[in-house]
Scaffold this active site. Structure first.
Site, PDB file in Angstrom:
ATOM      1  N   GLU A 186      -6.369   5.493   4.918  1.00 33.26           N
ATOM      2  CA  GLU A 186      -6.582   4.454   5.761  1.00 33.26           C
ATOM      3  C   GLU A 186      -5.710   3.375   5.359  1.00 33.26           C
ATOM      4  OE1 GLU A 186      -8.113   4.569   8.497  1.00 33.26           O
ATOM      5  OE2 GLU A 186      -9.161   6.689   8.037  1.00 33.26           O
TER       6      GLU A 186
ATOM      7  N   GLU B  49       3.739  -5.837   7.601  1.00 36.39           N
ATOM      8  CA  GLU B  49       2.445  -6.335   7.407  1.00 36.39           C
ATOM      9  C   GLU B  49       2.476  -7.376   6.457  1.00 36.39           C
ATOM     10  OE1 GLU B  49      -0.576  -4.041   5.213  1.00 36.39           O
ATOM     11  OE2 GLU B  49      -1.914  -4.096   6.762  1.00 36.39           O
TER      12      GLU B  49
ATOM     13  N   LYS C 156     -12.766   4.499  -7.543  1.00 37.31           N
ATOM     14  CA  LYS C 156     -12.010   3.346  -8.299  1.00 37.31           C
ATOM     15  C   LYS C 156     -11.917   2.146  -7.353  1.00 37.31           C
ATOM     16  CE  LYS C 156      -7.736   1.658  -8.689  1.00 37.31           C
ATOM     17  NZ  LYS C 156      -8.023   0.214  -8.859  1.00 37.31           N
TER      18      LYS C 156
ATOM     19  N   CYS D 186      -7.526  -5.074   7.774  1.00 39.42           N
ATOM     20  CA  CYS D 186      -6.515  -4.547   8.159  1.00 39.42           C
ATOM     21  C   CYS D 186      -6.364  -4.196   9.811  1.00 39.42           C
ATOM     22  CB  CYS D 186      -6.588  -2.898   7.786  1.00 39.42           C
ATOM     23  SG  CYS D 186      -8.241  -2.207   8.105  1.00 39.42           S
TER      24      CYS D 186
HETATM   25  P1  NDP Z   1      -2.983  -1.078  -2.454  1.00 39.49           P
HETATM   26  O1  NDP Z   1      -2.619  -0.144  -1.905  1.00 39.49           O
HETATM   27  O2  NDP Z   1      -2.355  -1.931  -3.517  1.00 39.49           O
HETATM   28  O3  NDP Z   1      -4.276  -0.667  -3.233  1.00 39.49           O
HETATM   29  C1  NDP Z   1      -5.450   0.070  -2.727  1.00 39.49           C
HETATM   30  C2  NDP Z   1      -6.335   0.700  -4.122  1.00 39.49           C
HETATM   31  O4  NDP Z   1      -5.296   1.570  -4.558  1.00 39.49           O
HETATM   32  C3  NDP Z   1      -6.480  -0.073  -5.161  1.00 39.49           C
HETATM   33  O5  NDP Z   1      -7.643   0.373  -5.855  1.00 39.49           O
HETATM   34  C4  NDP Z   1      -5.369  -0.138  -6.234  1.00 39.49           C
HETATM   35  O6  NDP Z   1      -5.665  -0.403  -7.470  1.00 39.49           O
HETATM   36  C5  NDP Z   1      -5.094   1.347  -5.892  1.00 39.49           C
HETATM   37  N1  NDP Z   1      -3.796   1.697  -6.391  1.00 39.49           N
HETATM   38  C6  NDP Z   1      -2.624   1.203  -6.442  1.00 39.49           C
HETATM   39  N2  NDP Z   1      -1.649   1.888  -6.873  1.00 39.49           N
HETATM   40  C7  NDP Z   1      -2.076   3.286  -6.901  1.00 39.49           C
HETATM   41  C8  NDP Z   1      -1.683   4.502  -7.057  1.00 39.49           C
HETATM   42  N3  NDP Z   1      -0.246   4.511  -7.433  1.00 39.49           N
HETATM   43  N4  NDP Z   1      -2.049   5.549  -7.047  1.00 39.49           N
HETATM   44  C9  NDP Z   1      -3.707   5.612  -6.780  1.00 39.49           C
HETATM   45  N5  NDP Z   1      -4.432   4.309  -6.442  1.00 39.49           N
HETATM   46  C10 NDP Z   1      -3.678   3.317  -6.503  1.00 39.49           C
HETATM   47  O7  NDP Z   1      -4.009  -1.908  -1.371  1.00 39.49           O
HETATM   48  P2  NDP Z   1      -4.423  -3.324  -1.472  1.00 39.49           P
HETATM   49  O8  NDP Z   1      -5.669  -3.390  -2.371  1.00 39.49           O
HETATM   50  O9  NDP Z   1      -3.501  -4.436  -1.645  1.00 39.49           O
HETATM   51  O10 NDP Z   1      -5.244  -3.572   0.103  1.00 39.49           O
HETATM   52  C11 NDP Z   1      -4.441  -4.059   1.163  1.00 39.49           C
HETATM   53  C12 NDP Z   1      -3.843  -3.005   1.892  1.00 39.49           C
HETATM   54  O11 NDP Z   1      -4.964  -2.139   2.313  1.00 39.49           O
HETATM   55  C13 NDP Z   1      -3.407  -3.542   3.297  1.00 39.49           C
HETATM   56  O12 NDP Z   1      -2.199  -2.893   3.445  1.00 39.49           O
HETATM   57  C14 NDP Z   1      -4.197  -3.309   4.426  1.00 39.49           C
HETATM   58  O13 NDP Z   1      -3.856  -3.072   5.714  1.00 39.49           O
HETATM   59  C15 NDP Z   1      -4.880  -1.888   3.706  1.00 39.49           C
HETATM   60  N6  NDP Z   1      -6.369  -1.600   4.308  1.00 39.49           N
HETATM   61  C16 NDP Z   1      -6.414  -0.712   5.308  1.00 39.49           C
HETATM   62  C17 NDP Z   1      -7.545  -0.526   5.945  1.00 39.49           C
HETATM   63  C18 NDP Z   1      -7.690   0.865   6.798  1.00 39.49           C
HETATM   64  O14 NDP Z   1      -9.032   0.928   7.153  1.00 39.49           O
HETATM   65  N7  NDP Z   1      -6.681   1.296   7.500  1.00 39.49           N
HETATM   66  C19 NDP Z   1      -8.909  -1.210   5.858  1.00 39.49           C
HETATM   67  C20 NDP Z   1      -8.457  -2.323   4.652  1.00 39.49           C
HETATM   68  C21 NDP Z   1      -7.184  -2.600   3.979  1.00 39.49           C
HETATM   69  P3  NDP Z   1      -5.280  -1.928  -7.818  1.00 39.49           P
HETATM   70  O15 NDP Z   1      -5.842  -2.861  -6.966  1.00 39.49           O
HETATM   71  O16 NDP Z   1      -6.345  -2.138  -9.213  1.00 39.49           O
HETATM   72  O17 NDP Z   1      -3.921  -1.956  -8.418  1.00 39.49           O
END
Ligand code: NDP
Length: 482
Positions: free
Chosen positions: A248, A384, A173, A282
Site C-alpha cells: 500500500e 507526493e 515493525k 495517503c
Molecule cells: P516509508 O516508506 O519511509 O516507511 C514505511 C515503513 O517502512 C517504515 O516502518 C519504515 O521504517 C520502513 N522502511 C523504510 N525503509 C525500508 C526498507 N528499505 N525496507 C523495509 N522497510 C523499510 O514511508 P513513511 O513512513 O514515510 O510513510 C509515508 C508514506 O506512506 C507516504 O508515501 C504515504 O502515501 C504512504 N501511505 C500509504 C498508505 C496506503 O494505504 N496506500 C497509507 C498511509 C501511508 P522507518 O520509518 O523506521 O524508516
C-alpha cells in the site's frame, strides 16, 4: 527517560545491539523517549520465536483466536485516552483526532478481524459425477508487517489483526518515527492471553529492521504500507524468494469538483480531504480540480475557511492542524512549497512555517497551504508531498479533467463531486484509482477492497481480501470411487 522495548517471544526486551534511537515529539522538537536500535539479529530471534509459536496458534480453533483478539481490542479501549495522548505526542496530530479516529479504528481493526475470521469460508467446486474440488486456505506461517508513521496504530493493527486472525504468527515493525503505541499494544498482549511468539514487534530503522524482514528467507509474505520508493525496494528484495506481497504505497489523489455539485458539501469536505491529519493521509486529495464556472467562487469560499483554521498545540481542542511528524518531513514539505514557487505557482494561502508559542516553540508546524497557477504536469502536481499543501486548477470538460487526474504515476484514490448520476458513473469507470468517492470522502466500510493501482500499490487490503492474502490456497480434487 522512557525506553520503548522490543516484544519478542512474549518478553519486552532491549535490542541485541544495546543501542538506542532518540524519539522526538514533533510538537516540541524534544527527545522524550528512546527506541531500540534493532537489526537483523533481533529479526532472526523474532522469526525463530514466531516459527515455534506457529503450530499451536494456527491449530487453535478460530473462535479461540477470536476471543484473544477481542480481548486485545477491549484492553486498548480501556486505555483509549492514554493511547490517544501517546499517538499525539509521538506523531504530532491533534489529540482529539487520535481519540476520535486513530485509536477507535485500531480497536475496530481487531474487532473486525476477530469476528471476520469466524465467517471466513472456502469454496467447493463439484465437477461431473463423483468428482469434487474444495479449496483449503491455510495460514502461511510467519507474516512480516511493516507500517508507516502517519496513522501509526491504525495502520499497524490493520495488518497484524488479519494476519493473526488467519492463524499466522507475526514479525512486525512500526515506523521508528512513531513507535510508541505499537509498544503500548505489545505490552498488553500477554494480559490478553496471546501466547508467546505469536506477535513479535521489532523496533528500529527501516533500512535495518524493515529490510531484514523483507529479505528474510523464512518470512514467506510481507504486508507493507509506506512510500512508493520503499515499496520498490521491498519488491526487489522479496523477488528472488517469490514472496507474497501486499504493498500500500503513495498517492497524489485528485479531488474533482463539477459546477453542478452540492457546493457547501463539496467545500466543507474538501477542507477535510486537504488538511486532515496535516495532510498526512495517503487518501488526502492534494490536487483540487474545479470546473471553470465555479472556480472563483470555490476558491474564495475555500480560502475563507482555510484562513479560519488554526495550526497549533496538538493538546488543544481548537487546533485544526498539529505538528508535522518529523523534522525531516517538515523540511521536505517546505522544499515542495519552494519548488511550487519556482515552478510559477502562486501561494494564495499559507506557505510558511508556524511559530507556536510556549511548549511548542521548537515544534514543526506548517500553515495549511493553497497554491494555484500551476500546470497539471509540473513536479508539484505530480509528486507526493504528503503535507498540508493543495493545488487548485480549473478545468472545462470531463475529458480534460480525466487527463489531468490520470496523469500521475499514482492511482490510490479519487473524489468526484457532481449531482449528475451518469457523469458520476462515467468518471468512476475511467479514473485510474483503486478507491473512488462520489460526493463524499474517507467513508470506509472495512469489508471493501482497499488499495491502489499503478505506483500506489499491489494487492488489496480489507475484508476477506486481507484474510485471503494472509492464507495460502490449495485446491483438493477428489474422485470418489464406487
Ligand atoms: P516509508 O516508506 O519511509 O516507511 C514505511 C515503513 O517502512 C517504515 O516502518 C519504515 O521504517 C520502513 N522502511 C523504510 N525503509 C525500508 C526498507 N528499505 N525496507 C523495509 N522497510 C523499510 O514511508 P513513511 O513512513 O514515510 O510513510 C509515508 C508514506 O506512506 C507516504 O508515501 C504515504 O502515501 C504512504 N501511505 C500509504 C498508505 C496506503 O494505504 N496506500 C497509507 C498511509 C501511508 P522507518 O520509518 O523506521 O524508516
Amino acid at each position: 527517560m522512557e525506553k520503548i522495548k522490543n516484544y519478542i517471544n512474549g518478553n519486552l526486551r532491549d535490542s541485541l545491539s544495546g543501542k538506542w534511537i532518540e524519539n522526538i515529539s514533533p510538537a516540541t522538537g524534544e527527545v522524550y523517549s528512546l527506541i531500540p536500535d534493532s537489526d537483523g539479529r533481533d529479526v532472526e530471534v523474532a522469526v525463530t520465536a514466531a516459527e515455534k509459536a506457529f503450530p499451536a496458534w494456527s491449530g487453535l480453533p478460530a473462535a479461540k483466536r477470536s476471543e484473544i483478539l477481542i480481548r486485545i481490542s477491549e484492553l486498548i479501549r480501556e486505555r483509549l485516552d492514554s493511547f490517544a495522548l501517546a499517538e499525539s505526542t509521538d506523531n504530532g496530530k491533534p489529540v482529539w483526532l487520535a481519540k476520535s479516529i486513530d485509536i477507535p479504528r485500531a480497536i475496530a481493526n481487531f474487532h473486525f478481524y476477530a469476528t471476520g475470521i469466524l465467517h471466513f469460508h472456502s469454496e467447493a467446486h463439484p465437477m461431473e459425477d463423483k468428482i469434487l474440488n474444495y479449496t483449503l486456505r491455510s495460514p502461511a506461517g510467519v507474516a512480516g508487517c511493516i507500517s508507516p508513521w502517519n496513522l501509526p496504530l491504525y495502520l499497524f493493527t490493520w495488518k497484524i489483526a488479519p494476519a493473526l486472525a488467519a492463524g499466522n504468527c507475526v514479525v512486525a515493525k512500526p515506523s521508528e518515527v512513531s513507535p510508541m503505541t505499537a509498544f503500548m499494544l505489545s505490552a498488553l498482549c500477554n494480559e490478553a492471553g496471546l501466547p508467546p511468539g505469536v506477535l513479535n514487534v521489532v523496533h528500529g530503522y527501516g533500512n535495518k529492521v524493515g529490510a531484514a524482514i523483507a529479505a528474510h528467507p523464512r518470512i514467506p509474505l510481507v504486508s507493507f504500507t509506506g512510500g512508493t520508493k520503499t515499496g520498490a525496494e521491498i519488491y526487489a528484495a522479496a523477488a528472488p524468494m517469490f514472496k507474497k506481497l501486499s504493498l500500500e504505497l503513495g498517492g497524489k489523489n485528485p479531488n474533482i469538483i463539477f459546477a453542478d455539485c452540492d457546493f457547501e458539501h463539496a467545500l466543507s469536505t474538501s477542507i477535510k480531504s486537504s488538511f486532515s491529519n496535516q495532510g498526512e493521509i495517503c487518501l488526502c486529495g492534494s490536487r483540487i480540480f474545479i470546473e471553470r464556472p465555479i472556480y472563483e467562487k470555490f476558491k474564495s469560499s475555500f480560502l475563507e475557511k482555510v484562513k479560519k483554521m488554526k495550526t497549533g498545540d496538538p493538546l488543544h481542542d481548537d487546533s485544526s492542524l498539529g505538528a508535522i511528524a518529523s523534522k525531516q518531513h517538515y523540511e521536505k514539505i517546505l522544499s515542495y512549497i519552494a519548488l511550487a514557487k519556482e515552478e510559477g505557482g502562486k501561494i494564495i494561502a499559507g506557505g510558511n512555517p508556524v511559530m507556536v508559542q510556549g511548549r511548542c516553540e521548537k515544534g514543526y508546524f506548517i500553515e495549511p497551504t493553497v497554491i494555484e497557477n500551476l500546470p497539471y504536469n509540473c513536479r508539484t502536481n505530480q509528486e507526493e508531498i504528503f503535507g498540508p499543501v493543495v493545488t487548485l486548477t480549473p478545468f472545462d470538460s470531463e475529458e480534460e479533467v480525466l487527463k489531468y487526474a490520470n496523469s500521475t504515476v499514482y492511482g490510490l484514490s479519487a473524489t468526484v463531486w457532481t449531482e449528475n448520476l451518469p457523469r458520476a458513473h462515467r468518471m468512476a469507470a475511467r479514473l485510474h484509482a483503486g478507491i473512488i468517492w462520489i460526493n463524499c470522502w474517507l467513508l470506509r466500510d472495512l469489508r471493501t477492497p482497499f488499495g491502489g493501482m499503478k505506483h500506489s500499490g499491489l494487492g488489496r487490503e480489507g475484508g476477506f481480501e486481507a484474510l485471503r492474502f494472509f492464507t495460502e490456497e490449495k485446491n483438493v480434487c477428489i474422485k470418489i470411487n464406487g
